[in-house]
Design an enzyme around this catalytic site. Structure first.
Site, PDB file in Angstrom:
ATOM      1  N   GLY A  34     -27.183 -22.931 -44.894  1.00 55.58           N
ATOM      2  CA  GLY A  34     -25.788 -22.487 -44.784  1.00 55.58           C
ATOM      3  C   GLY A  34     -25.637 -21.224 -43.952  1.00 55.58           C
ATOM      4  O   GLY A  34     -26.570 -20.440 -43.782  1.00 55.58           O
ATOM      5  N   ARG A  71     -18.850 -16.216 -46.137  1.00 56.89           N
ATOM      6  CA  ARG A  71     -18.267 -15.146 -46.957  1.00 56.89           C
ATOM      7  C   ARG A  71     -18.968 -13.791 -46.748  1.00 56.89           C
ATOM      8  O   ARG A  71     -18.509 -12.769 -47.214  1.00 56.89           O
ATOM      9  CB  ARG A  71     -18.299 -15.550 -48.441  1.00 56.89           C
ATOM     10  CG  ARG A  71     -17.328 -16.663 -48.780  1.00 56.89           C
ATOM     11  CD  ARG A  71     -17.616 -17.282 -50.146  1.00 56.89           C
ATOM     12  NE  ARG A  71     -18.669 -18.296 -50.092  1.00 56.89           N
ATOM     13  CZ  ARG A  71     -19.094 -19.003 -51.141  1.00 56.89           C
ATOM     14  NH1 ARG A  71     -18.571 -18.791 -52.335  1.00 56.89           N
ATOM     15  NH2 ARG A  71     -20.045 -19.907 -51.009  1.00 56.89           N
ATOM     16  N   TYR A 116     -32.181 -22.638 -54.464  1.00 61.91           N
ATOM     17  CA  TYR A 116     -31.211 -22.231 -53.456  1.00 61.91           C
ATOM     18  C   TYR A 116     -31.663 -20.923 -52.804  1.00 61.91           C
ATOM     19  O   TYR A 116     -32.047 -19.987 -53.502  1.00 61.91           O
ATOM     20  CB  TYR A 116     -29.828 -21.993 -54.101  1.00 61.91           C
ATOM     21  CG  TYR A 116     -29.094 -23.256 -54.518  1.00 61.91           C
ATOM     22  CD1 TYR A 116     -29.673 -24.511 -54.353  1.00 61.91           C
ATOM     23  CD2 TYR A 116     -27.825 -23.180 -55.049  1.00 61.91           C
ATOM     24  CE1 TYR A 116     -28.993 -25.658 -54.721  1.00 61.91           C
ATOM     25  CE2 TYR A 116     -27.133 -24.320 -55.430  1.00 61.91           C
ATOM     26  CZ  TYR A 116     -27.723 -25.562 -55.264  1.00 61.91           C
ATOM     27  OH  TYR A 116     -27.049 -26.693 -55.637  1.00 61.91           O
ATOM     28  N   GLY A 117     -31.591 -20.892 -51.497  1.00 61.85           N
ATOM     29  CA  GLY A 117     -31.978 -19.674 -50.776  1.00 61.85           C
ATOM     30  C   GLY A 117     -31.106 -18.481 -51.100  1.00 61.85           C
ATOM     31  O   GLY A 117     -31.467 -17.339 -50.784  1.00 61.85           O
ATOM     32  N   ALA A 123     -47.580  29.862 -39.346  1.00 58.49           N
ATOM     33  CA  ALA A 123     -46.228  29.365 -39.096  1.00 58.49           C
ATOM     34  C   ALA A 123     -46.005  29.145 -37.609  1.00 58.49           C
ATOM     35  O   ALA A 123     -46.425  29.959 -36.783  1.00 58.49           O
ATOM     36  CB  ALA A 123     -45.206  30.356 -39.632  1.00 58.49           C
ATOM     37  N   SER A 139     -49.836  32.854 -36.300  1.00 63.98           N
ATOM     38  CA  SER A 139     -48.508  32.251 -36.162  1.00 63.98           C
ATOM     39  C   SER A 139     -48.135  32.055 -34.703  1.00 63.98           C
ATOM     40  O   SER A 139     -48.507  32.835 -33.836  1.00 63.98           O
ATOM     41  CB  SER A 139     -47.465  33.144 -36.826  1.00 63.98           C
ATOM     42  OG  SER A 139     -47.737  33.231 -38.200  1.00 63.98           O
TER      43      SER A 139
HETATM   44  C1  UD1 Z   1     -23.470 -24.099 -55.437  1.00 60.96           C
HETATM   45  C2  UD1 Z   1     -23.228 -25.275 -56.413  1.00 60.96           C
HETATM   46  C3  UD1 Z   1     -22.459 -24.788 -57.642  1.00 60.96           C
HETATM   47  C4  UD1 Z   1     -23.229 -23.673 -58.299  1.00 60.96           C
HETATM   48  C5  UD1 Z   1     -23.529 -22.555 -57.300  1.00 60.96           C
HETATM   49  C6  UD1 Z   1     -24.469 -21.575 -57.956  1.00 60.96           C
HETATM   50  C7  UD1 Z   1     -23.062 -27.372 -55.173  1.00 60.96           C
HETATM   51  C8  UD1 Z   1     -22.149 -28.386 -54.614  1.00 60.96           C
HETATM   52  N1  UD1 Z   1     -22.484 -26.340 -55.767  1.00 60.96           N
HETATM   53  O1  UD1 Z   1     -22.185 -23.663 -54.952  1.00 60.96           O
HETATM   54  O2  UD1 Z   1     -22.292 -25.862 -58.586  1.00 60.96           O
HETATM   55  O3  UD1 Z   1     -22.440 -23.169 -59.386  1.00 60.96           O
HETATM   56  O4  UD1 Z   1     -24.180 -23.064 -56.111  1.00 60.96           O
HETATM   57  O5  UD1 Z   1     -24.919 -20.576 -57.095  1.00 60.96           O
HETATM   58  O6  UD1 Z   1     -24.276 -27.527 -55.083  1.00 60.96           O
HETATM   59  N2  UD1 Z   1     -26.896 -25.240 -48.216  1.00 60.96           N
HETATM   60  C9  UD1 Z   1     -27.616 -25.993 -47.310  1.00 60.96           C
HETATM   61  N3  UD1 Z   1     -26.996 -27.006 -46.647  1.00 60.96           N
HETATM   62  C10 UD1 Z   1     -25.690 -27.330 -46.865  1.00 60.96           C
HETATM   63  C11 UD1 Z   1     -24.960 -26.551 -47.796  1.00 60.96           C
HETATM   64  C12 UD1 Z   1     -25.594 -25.516 -48.461  1.00 60.96           C
HETATM   65  O7  UD1 Z   1     -28.798 -25.744 -47.081  1.00 60.96           O
HETATM   66  O8  UD1 Z   1     -25.213 -28.271 -46.233  1.00 60.96           O
HETATM   67  C13 UD1 Z   1     -27.579 -24.127 -48.916  1.00 60.96           C
HETATM   68  C14 UD1 Z   1     -26.948 -22.774 -48.654  1.00 60.96           C
HETATM   69  O9  UD1 Z   1     -27.571 -22.140 -47.550  1.00 60.96           O
HETATM   70  C15 UD1 Z   1     -27.208 -22.028 -49.945  1.00 60.96           C
HETATM   71  C16 UD1 Z   1     -27.262 -23.119 -51.018  1.00 60.96           C
HETATM   72  O10 UD1 Z   1     -27.470 -24.322 -50.312  1.00 60.96           O
HETATM   73  O11 UD1 Z   1     -28.445 -21.347 -49.895  1.00 60.96           O
HETATM   74  C17 UD1 Z   1     -25.972 -23.178 -51.846  1.00 60.96           C
HETATM   75  O12 UD1 Z   1     -24.862 -23.420 -51.004  1.00 60.96           O
HETATM   76  P1  UD1 Z   1     -23.478 -22.649 -51.209  1.00 60.96           P
HETATM   77  O13 UD1 Z   1     -22.570 -23.099 -50.126  1.00 60.96           O
HETATM   78  O14 UD1 Z   1     -23.710 -21.210 -51.373  1.00 60.96           O
HETATM   79  O15 UD1 Z   1     -22.988 -23.316 -52.590  1.00 60.96           O
HETATM   80  P2  UD1 Z   1     -21.998 -22.669 -53.670  1.00 60.96           P
HETATM   81  O16 UD1 Z   1     -20.606 -22.838 -53.209  1.00 60.96           O
HETATM   82  O17 UD1 Z   1     -22.455 -21.315 -54.010  1.00 60.96           O
HETATM   83 CA    CA Z   2     -24.026 -19.935 -53.228  1.00 64.29          CA
END
Ligand code: UD1
Ligand code: CA
Length: 474
Positions: free
Chosen positions: A11, A15, A100-101, A377, A402
């Site tokens: 992603g 934000r 999740y990253g 110094a 110094s």
């Molecule tokens: C996500 C969850 C939500 C959870 C929240 C917790 C889903 C649909 N929603 O929402 O239920 O409460 O995390 O933190 O899973 N990413 C990809 N490829 C994509 C989309 C996202 O690699 O196509 C990666 C992003 O880089 C990120 C992670 O997945 O690291 C989460 O994506 P993000 O868009 O932040 O999801 P949230 O809206 O936070």
């Molecule tokens: Ca997130």
């Protein structure tokens, strides 16, 4: 079943309002993704697959670990789509843990429970929140079994009162996960393939779903904007400060310390406010660090005191030393035991032997200083000729007066004395006094000048510098 891990990191992180991809935003001095990769590695999985897309090259360059399998998700079509990109790379028969990253603080114990292979095929990580607004709620039957997840906008008032919510992290056998994901549709507000939808699909298929409850909301915190980034930073700071205190360190204020690297402490270490640690730092027994210091890749021996506003980088400091206030130790500074380096003293790539002192306003660069040397110094090792750096050697028990300029390459012998204000361009022999300054004279007939009239002043200036010019004229 062997374990593989997939980390979602494709992603953009809109934000964040930043040019830096979200997973590279720094938390405690390291990219968010680094924290997640390290946590994954502590589980000793068979393979780690990182799904990346936005800022792909930068992300790969920031994590040069040779063992990561990078999977490109060229178009970010949701977390479910992201996992699908990685699935063909996961070895057959493996359990897959999805991280999740942007969820960087998950604890090892929680991850171990989530990756566990006993019981239900699908295991999801949930958390209990006081204010669960915005999250999907976990639905359980009277026996406590997970029945599904209901998104907030679809929930009844009764369901909204539930405080157990979905974190998004989960684990399942890779093949099963693939089968569920194949059924996921992008028929939601964002038009994305949601990984979270597999829970409802599994439950609808009569599959038992295990919910692993996180120990604290902090460990499942998602970092989506700069406010959450600062909250994660504060949480990690608290955690690391706690660990330091548990190891016996006294912190003047655990909220005013920054631990961006790894700090190891001996017994009874004292750390004052606003100290920043980076890289690998080791503090021996009874070391004290004054307020507003920066220490990066430094080791400090027992009983040494570092006073306020000192900056120490890539330096080794022995035992029983005094450093600062306002001292700067640059890379390659090596202070042996009982060395004193005082205010406005800069030491670079130089060794100071046991008991030597440079207490005020000094630059020591590329110098080898023996034992019990006193550097007066304002002494400067003139190590740079505009093209090259040259070394200076100062023998044991030498005394540098110094304001001495030691023009390198040059040697001052053992027990030599350099007269204050000397510019030393040739070796100074051991045991002797070396002076290079003009002899002091007193002029008995000299008188202070009288105050000049404006005319006399103008005439004298014209005499010395030529006649005054009108502005703009040549
Ligand atoms: C996500 C969850 C939500 C959870 C929240 C917790 C889903 C649909 N929603 O929402 O239920 O409460 O995390 O933190 O899973 N990413 C990809 N490829 C994509 C989309 C996202 O690699 O196509 C990666 C992003 O880089 C990120 C992670 O997945 O690291 C989460 O994506 P993000 O868009 O932040 O999801 P949230 O809206 O936070
Ligand atoms: Ca997130």
């Amino acid at each position: 079943m062997p374990l593989s891990v997939v980390i979602l990191a494709a992603g953009q992180g809109r934000r964040m309002n930043s040019d830096l991809p979200k997973v590279l935003q720094p938390l405690a001095g390291a990219p968010l993704l680094r924290h997640v990769v390290d946590a994954a590695r502590r589980l000793e999985p068979a393979s780690i697959h990182v799904v990346h897309g936005h800022g792909a090259e930068r992300v790969r360059a920031a994590l040069p670990d040779p063992d990561l399998d990078w999977v490109l998700q060229a178009e970010q079509r949701g977390t479910g789509h992201a996992v699908l990109q990685a699935l063909p790379r996961v070895p057959a028969g493996h359990r897959l843990l999805v991280l999740y990253g942007d969820v960087p603080l998950v604890g090892d114990e929680t991850l171990r429970r989530l990756a566990d292979d006993e019981g239900a095929a699908l295991r999801i990580l949930t958390v209990v929140l006081d204010a669960p607004r915005g999250y999907g709620r976990i639905l359980r039957d009277p026996a406590g079994r997970v029945r599904g997840i209901v998104e907030e906008r679809d929930a009844t008032a009764e369901q909204r009162a539930l405080c157990e919510v979905n974190t998004g992290l989960l684990s399942a056998p890779a093949e099963r996960l693939g089968a569920w994901l194949a059924q996921v549709r992008a028929d939601n507000a964002q038009g994305e393939y949601y990984l979270t939808d597999v829970v409802a699909l599994a439950a609808a298929g009569g599959e038992a779903v295990a919910a692993v409850v996180a120990q604290s909301p902090v460990e499942v915190m998602g970092v989506n904007d700069k406010i959450q980034l600062a909250e994660a930073e504060a949480a990690l700071r608290r955690q690391r400060a706690r660990a330091l205190m548990e190891a016996g360190a006294t912190l003047a204020d655990p909220a005013r310390i920054d631990l961006r690297g790894e700090v190891r402490v001996g017994r009874d270490v004292q750390i004052d406010v606003n100290v920043v640690f980076e890289g690998q730092v080791t503090l021996g027994d009874r070391v004290s660090i004054g307020p507003n210091c920066l220490l990066r890749d430094v080791s400090v021996g027992a009983n040494t005191r570092v006073y306020a506003n000192s900056v120490l980088e890539e330096a080794i400091v022995g035992a029983d030393c005094r450093v600062g206030p306002f001292a700067r130790l640059r890379p390659g500074a090596h202070l042996r035991d009982q060395v004193h380096v005082g205010n406005f003293v800069e030491v670079k790539n130089s060794e100071l032997g046991e008991g030597s002192k440079a207490n005020h306003l000094t630059y020591l660069g590329d110098a080898r200083v023996g034992r019990e040397v006193n550097v007066g110094a304002g002494t400067i090792t003139c190590n740079y000729d505009g093209q090259n750096k040259w070394p200076t050697e100062i023998g044991d028990r030498a005394f540098i007066g110094s304001g001495a300029m030691l023009v390198a390459p040059v040697r001052v012998g053992a027990e030599a004395t350099i007269g204050a204000g000397s510019t030393v361009t040739a070796n100074a022999p051991a045991g002797q006094l070396t002076l290079t300054r003009a002899k002091q004279i007193s002029v008995e007939s000299w008188r202070r000048p009288d105050k000049a009239t404006p005319d006399a002043k103008a005439a004298r200036i014209a005499d010395a510098l030529g006649s005054p010019r009108e502005p703009g004229k040549k």
